[in-house]
Design a protein around this motif. Structure first.
Motif, PDB file in Angstrom:
ATOM      1  N   LEU A  97       0.855  -1.195   0.000  1.00  0.00           N
ATOM      2  CA  LEU A  97       0.000   0.000   0.000  1.00  0.00           C
ATOM      3  C   LEU A  97       0.885   1.235   0.000  1.00  0.00           C
ATOM      4  O   LEU A  97       2.016   1.208   0.483  1.00  0.00           O
ATOM      5  CB  LEU A  97      -0.904   0.032   1.238  1.00  0.00           C
ATOM      6  CG  LEU A  97      -1.984  -1.046   1.389  1.00  0.00           C
ATOM      7  CD1 LEU A  97      -2.841  -0.755   2.617  1.00  0.00           C
ATOM      8  CD2 LEU A  97      -2.865  -1.149   0.164  1.00  0.00           C
ATOM      9  N   GLU A 101      -2.201   5.396   1.848  1.00  0.00           N
ATOM     10  CA  GLU A 101      -3.120   4.288   2.157  1.00  0.00           C
ATOM     11  C   GLU A 101      -2.807   3.660   3.511  1.00  0.00           C
ATOM     12  O   GLU A 101      -3.718   3.303   4.263  1.00  0.00           O
ATOM     13  CB  GLU A 101      -3.066   3.228   1.050  1.00  0.00           C
ATOM     14  CG  GLU A 101      -3.782   3.672  -0.216  1.00  0.00           C
ATOM     15  CD  GLU A 101      -3.562   2.720  -1.392  1.00  0.00           C
ATOM     16  OE1 GLU A 101      -4.388   2.745  -2.307  1.00  0.00           O
ATOM     17  OE2 GLU A 101      -2.571   1.968  -1.390  1.00  0.00           O
ATOM     18  N   LEU A 104      -4.323   6.080   5.949  1.00  0.00           N
ATOM     19  CA  LEU A 104      -5.792   6.057   5.950  1.00  0.00           C
ATOM     20  C   LEU A 104      -6.327   4.776   6.583  1.00  0.00           C
ATOM     21  O   LEU A 104      -7.369   4.782   7.234  1.00  0.00           O
ATOM     22  CB  LEU A 104      -6.332   6.198   4.521  1.00  0.00           C
ATOM     23  CG  LEU A 104      -6.152   7.573   3.889  1.00  0.00           C
ATOM     24  CD1 LEU A 104      -6.690   7.575   2.466  1.00  0.00           C
ATOM     25  CD2 LEU A 104      -6.830   8.659   4.716  1.00  0.00           C
ATOM     26  N   LEU A 105      -5.587   3.677   6.393  1.00  0.00           N
ATOM     27  CA  LEU A 105      -6.001   2.404   6.986  1.00  0.00           C
ATOM     28  C   LEU A 105      -6.168   2.569   8.495  1.00  0.00           C
ATOM     29  O   LEU A 105      -7.188   2.192   9.068  1.00  0.00           O
ATOM     30  CB  LEU A 105      -4.947   1.335   6.675  1.00  0.00           C
ATOM     31  CG  LEU A 105      -5.243  -0.083   7.132  1.00  0.00           C
ATOM     32  CD1 LEU A 105      -6.462  -0.622   6.415  1.00  0.00           C
ATOM     33  CD2 LEU A 105      -4.046  -0.983   6.857  1.00  0.00           C
TER      34      LEU A 105
ATOM     35  N   TYR B 167     -12.230   2.978   2.504  1.00  0.00           N
ATOM     36  CA  TYR B 167     -11.397   2.526   3.623  1.00  0.00           C
ATOM     37  C   TYR B 167     -11.450   1.007   3.749  1.00  0.00           C
ATOM     38  O   TYR B 167     -10.431   0.352   3.966  1.00  0.00           O
ATOM     39  CB  TYR B 167     -11.864   3.183   4.925  1.00  0.00           C
ATOM     40  CG  TYR B 167     -11.749   4.686   4.923  1.00  0.00           C
ATOM     41  CD1 TYR B 167     -10.632   5.317   4.404  1.00  0.00           C
ATOM     42  CD2 TYR B 167     -12.759   5.482   5.464  1.00  0.00           C
ATOM     43  CE1 TYR B 167     -10.517   6.699   4.406  1.00  0.00           C
ATOM     44  CE2 TYR B 167     -12.652   6.862   5.475  1.00  0.00           C
ATOM     45  CZ  TYR B 167     -11.534   7.466   4.942  1.00  0.00           C
ATOM     46  OH  TYR B 167     -11.423   8.822   4.945  1.00  0.00           O
ATOM     47  N   ILE B 170      -9.264  -0.582   1.106  1.00  0.00           N
ATOM     48  CA  ILE B 170      -7.834  -0.549   1.436  1.00  0.00           C
ATOM     49  C   ILE B 170      -7.516  -1.689   2.406  1.00  0.00           C
ATOM     50  O   ILE B 170      -6.531  -2.412   2.249  1.00  0.00           O
ATOM     51  CB  ILE B 170      -7.446   0.816   2.054  1.00  0.00           C
ATOM     52  CG1 ILE B 170      -7.612   1.935   1.027  1.00  0.00           C
ATOM     53  CG2 ILE B 170      -6.011   0.782   2.570  1.00  0.00           C
ATOM     54  CD1 ILE B 170      -7.399   3.334   1.600  1.00  0.00           C
ATOM     55  N   ALA B 171      -8.398  -1.865   3.402  1.00  0.00           N
ATOM     56  CA  ALA B 171      -8.163  -2.912   4.397  1.00  0.00           C
ATOM     57  C   ALA B 171      -8.218  -4.300   3.757  1.00  0.00           C
ATOM     58  O   ALA B 171      -7.439  -5.184   4.111  1.00  0.00           O
ATOM     59  CB  ALA B 171      -9.191  -2.800   5.530  1.00  0.00           C
ATOM     60  N   ARG B 173      -7.381  -5.046   0.707  1.00  0.00           N
ATOM     61  CA  ARG B 173      -6.136  -5.268  -0.037  1.00  0.00           C
ATOM     62  C   ARG B 173      -4.981  -5.585   0.910  1.00  0.00           C
ATOM     63  O   ARG B 173      -3.987  -6.170   0.514  1.00  0.00           O
ATOM     64  CB  ARG B 173      -5.800  -4.032  -0.872  1.00  0.00           C
ATOM     65  CG  ARG B 173      -6.639  -3.951  -2.153  1.00  0.00           C
ATOM     66  CD  ARG B 173      -6.166  -2.817  -3.031  1.00  0.00           C
ATOM     67  NE  ARG B 173      -6.590  -1.536  -2.504  1.00  0.00           N
ATOM     68  CZ  ARG B 173      -5.856  -0.431  -2.535  1.00  0.00           C
ATOM     69  NH1 ARG B 173      -4.645  -0.462  -3.046  1.00  0.00           N
ATOM     70  NH2 ARG B 173      -6.319   0.689  -2.032  1.00  0.00           N
ATOM     71  N   SER B 185      -3.501  -1.110  13.400  1.00  0.00           N
ATOM     72  CA  SER B 185      -4.164   0.071  12.844  1.00  0.00           C
ATOM     73  C   SER B 185      -5.564   0.246  13.438  1.00  0.00           C
ATOM     74  O   SER B 185      -6.300   1.137  13.036  1.00  0.00           O
ATOM     75  CB  SER B 185      -4.276  -0.046  11.326  1.00  0.00           C
ATOM     76  OG  SER B 185      -2.994  -0.098  10.741  1.00  0.00           O
ATOM     77  N   ILE B 187      -8.017  -1.934  13.152  1.00  0.00           N
ATOM     78  CA  ILE B 187      -9.024  -2.569  12.301  1.00  0.00           C
ATOM     79  C   ILE B 187      -9.080  -4.059  12.662  1.00  0.00           C
ATOM     80  O   ILE B 187      -8.044  -4.694  12.796  1.00  0.00           O
ATOM     81  CB  ILE B 187      -8.632  -2.456  10.805  1.00  0.00           C
ATOM     82  CG1 ILE B 187      -8.266  -1.028  10.429  1.00  0.00           C
ATOM     83  CG2 ILE B 187      -9.730  -3.016   9.908  1.00  0.00           C
ATOM     84  CD1 ILE B 187      -9.417  -0.123  10.180  1.00  0.00           C
TER      85      ILE B 187
END
Lengths: 245, 291
Positions: A97, A101, A104-105, B167, B170-171, B173, B185, B187
């Motif tokens: 990434l 990115e 932002l993650l 968002y 992105i996570a 990926r 992060s 998440i």
């Protein structure tokens, strides 16, 4: 008093006990260093705080603004959402990434989401290098740049307490200096509360307000800048296993 | 004459290739991004096709009705992933062999349920445009291929934009690369994997509707597609969503040319030959990141 408190923590891996009755606290606005050579339990302690290692006894709690949140046994992402952000050992960026990115993650987690744009702007202001390289893939940056990105990523989580695990590992000495400078600058300007584990102890101790010295899974020494300058020779004695009283 | 044959072979190949891409899109998410070898995906697609025929019999357009069905499939995909991760992934290392066995078993169970419910006969849809064609000079494109083929670029574009700019995208990926990077992060990697698997399942509802417009299908139609779907994902490059469309078309056109100028009997071997050639000479695929 606003603080992160760790009380009577025991933890380990399977049959191996690493931490024995560890109690430390990090008060609001403090920069606390956790010192010790390799294999004395620094990373295990931080990983237990972050929920990556389950403690066998003791507790970790965040006492802040009149609330007391028991973090013991929560999943790592839940602990980050309670306000403990980490700059992990080995950085743990997503190499495929881009810089933006990666930021932002972390910024999109529930805690950071309301202020995600402000936080991103703050990170780019604080680290102009990241702004210049915002479209670059994280995996293609140098170690020092990645370390700064990992710090910025932690800031995106809107942390109450920032936990940093061995920021100097794998970096050239001159880069280590730059990383410490950036951390110290952040602490001064943003009054961040920081808990940092480090083995390159002289550099760490020069920026810390307090330090705990770990040996064989116990805290063997507490050093406070308020008691006067922290004596390098004394730390060396403590860290090299010549346990002072 | 030969030019006309060539032009028609290519156009049919492109249309078929788009449908292959639609079939493989969910696999590009579950296998390409999450690294879960979901050989049951083509059976999910066939289930979507049967669901579309049920509602088509009530008078609904199969493609339109597949949109609400996609939501149902999303929910079912999440539930199924929860089951999969509890039984297999949580036991320490996720074992590919065990996962393959599970998904093989799931394929057989779904096929059996479909046979019990609908019988082993072929089912088809009834839509107005089947039987008509669009003629552009020498090229004749039947609507029963053209309409479902258009589904692929729409789905690929929507999914690509979602993965690129949201968002959650992105996570998704990031999750296969390093779950801990997500944890630190803030998440929940478990949630992101469930969500992604749900999306993969949801694409099966729409691709299934597209597939049953192309021609009648029976409960075992998924078996023919397993190898081809994996060939598309690997030729595209693991995790590349736009690559799925390019790879599907490449395979479709090659199959059509082999069928038109060689022998149609060889066409089914095309996808596997391309799969093996990709693994041998360019394992990262057409658009995959070098690993």
């Amino acid at each position: 008093m606003n603080r992160l408190v760790i009380e009577g923590l025991h933890a380990g891996y399977g049959a191996v006990t690493v931490l024995r009755d560890v109690s430390i606290e990090v008060r609001e606005g403090e920069f606390v260093a956790l010192l010790g050579t390799n294999g004395n339990g620094k990373s295990t302690l931080l990983n237990t705080v972050l929920g990556l290692v389950k403690p066998t006894a003791g507790r970790v709690a965040l006492e802040w603004d009149g609330r007391s949140v028991d973090l013991t046994g929560l999943a790592p992402h839940a602990i980050v959402r309670e306000g403990i952000a980490i700059v992990p050992e080995g950085r743990r960026l997503v190499p495929t990434l881009s810089v933006t990115e990666n930021l932002l993650l972390a910024g999109s987690s529930p805690r950071g989401r309301p202020a995600i744009d402000d936080n991103l702007a703050y990170c780019f202001d604080t680290f102009p290098m990241l702004k210049e390289r915002r479209a670059q893939l994280a995996g293609t940056m140098s170690g020092g740049q990645q370390q700064l990105l990992a710090i910025a990523r932690a800031l995106m989580c809107a942390p109450t307490v920032l936990v940093i695990d061995e920021p100097s590992v794998g970096l050239a000495p001159i880069v280590v200096g730059q990383v410490f400078e950036a951390i110290a600058h952040l602490q001064e300007t943003a009054r961040l509360t920081i808990l940092m584990a480090e083995q390159s102890f002289f550099q760490a101790v020069d920026v810390a307000s307090r330090a705990y010295v770990m040996s064989h899974g116990r805290i063997i020494r507490t050093l406070d800048r308020a008691d006067g300058a922290i004596d390098h020779a004394e730390i060396r004695r403590a860290m090299m296993g010549v346990a002072a009283a | 004459m030969i030019l006309e044959l060539l032009a028609n072979a290519i156009s049919t190949g492109v249309l078929l290739g788009c449908i292959y891409a639609a079939l493989a899109l969910g696999l590009a998410v579950s296998f390409g991004l999450l690294h879960i070898p979901n050989i049951a995906h083509p059976v999910f697609v066939v289930t979507g096709a049967f669901a579309a025929t049920v509602f088509n019999a009530m008078g609904f357009d199969p493609l339109l009705v597949s949109l609400p069905l996609a939501l149902v499939f999303y929910g079912a995909g999440i539930a199924f992933f929860e089951f999969y991760s509890r039984i297999y992934e949580k036991r320490g290392e996720s074992d590919t062999m065990q996962a393959l066995t599970l998904f093989f078993g799931v394929s057989l169970v779904i096929e059996t349920v479909l046979v019990m419910q609908f019988g082993a006969d072929q089912r088809s849809t009834d839509v107005d445009y089947v039987g008509q064609s669009l003629t552009l000079g020498p090229v004749v494109m039947p609507y029963r291929l053209l309409i479902p083929a258009l589904v692929a670029p729409v789905m690929v574009t929507a999914l690509w934009l979602y993965l690129k700019y949201t968002y959650a995208g992105i996570a998704i990926r990031a999750v296969a690369h390093d779950e801990r990077a997500l944890s630190v992060s803030g998440i929940d990697p478990g949630w992101i994997k469930r969500h992604a698997f749900g999306i993969a399942a949801a694409t099966a509802a729409i691709s299934g509707a597209a597939l049953v417009i192309v021609g009648p299908i029976d409960p075992f139609a998924g078996r023919m597609q397993i190898g081809r779907a994996f060939a598309v994902v690997i030729l595209a490059g693991m995790g590349s969503i736009p690559g799925t469309l390019a790879a599907g078309i490449l395979i479709g056109v090659t199959e059509a040319l082999v069928g038109a100028f060689g022998s149609p009997s060889w066409a089914p071997a095309v996808a596997f030959t391309m799969l093996l050639a990709t693994l041998a000479f360019k394992p990262s695929g057409l658009f995959g990141a070098a690993r």
